[in-house]
Scaffold this motif. Sequence first.
Motif, PDB file in Angstrom:
ATOM      1  N   LEU A  22      -4.894   6.601   2.131  1.00 40.72           N
ATOM      2  CA  LEU A  22      -4.651   5.817   0.922  1.00 40.72           C
ATOM      3  C   LEU A  22      -3.591   4.747   1.191  1.00 40.72           C
ATOM      4  O   LEU A  22      -3.764   3.586   0.829  1.00 40.72           O
ATOM      5  CB  LEU A  22      -4.219   6.727  -0.232  1.00 40.72           C
ATOM      6  CG  LEU A  22      -3.901   6.051  -1.564  1.00 40.72           C
ATOM      7  CD1 LEU A  22      -5.128   5.325  -2.115  1.00 40.72           C
ATOM      8  CD2 LEU A  22      -3.389   7.086  -2.567  1.00 40.72           C
ATOM      9  N   CYS A  26      -4.131   0.600   1.164  1.00 41.79           N
ATOM     10  CA  CYS A  26      -3.263  -0.276   0.367  1.00 41.79           C
ATOM     11  C   CYS A  26      -2.584  -1.316   1.254  1.00 41.79           C
ATOM     12  O   CYS A  26      -2.454  -2.482   0.866  1.00 41.79           O
ATOM     13  CB  CYS A  26      -2.230   0.546  -0.394  1.00 41.79           C
ATOM     14  SG  CYS A  26      -2.938   1.527  -1.735  1.00 41.79           S
ATOM     15  N   VAL A  89      -0.216   8.059  -5.937  1.00 43.39           N
ATOM     16  CA  VAL A  89      -0.729   6.689  -5.844  1.00 43.39           C
ATOM     17  C   VAL A  89       0.423   5.695  -5.898  1.00 43.39           C
ATOM     18  O   VAL A  89       0.481   4.751  -5.112  1.00 43.39           O
ATOM     19  CB  VAL A  89      -1.752   6.412  -6.968  1.00 43.39           C
ATOM     20  CG1 VAL A  89      -2.151   4.956  -6.987  1.00 43.39           C
ATOM     21  CG2 VAL A  89      -2.978   7.300  -6.800  1.00 43.39           C
TER      22      VAL A  89
END
Length: 133
Positions: A22, A26, A89
């Motif tokens: 993740l 990003c 996140v």
Amino acid sequence: GTVRAVISLCDTMNYLTEYDDLVNVCRLVNNYLDPNGIFLFDLKTDHYFKSIGCQSFCDADEEVSFIWDTDYERFDEYHEQRAFSIDEVRCAIEESGMIFLDAIDKNGAPAAKDTDRVYIIAREKGKTPLQNL
């Protein structure tokens, strides 16, 4: 070159099953965004996987309605997805060098514990806009 926005919908980010993946996605998105560019993506939440994921569903409002009805030939297919918490996140976005702006539901309200799909909004930071030549 770079772009003003990157949009990733339909559970794409749920297919990343490791936190480091993740962060890496990003970072890559951040690299290809214009200064202050926007990254928008959705995620199925832990609530979705625990309570909604295995049910049929429909939706209706003033402008649109749908019933998810499938006609299919059976075959086996395996999909592995992960629900990241909003805190995970946020950390991944910040670790990648981006700015976490918001986590909202489909109506634009702040995501809550019972939100089944969250929309994440992040912004590029760190690039200097080009000066007039």
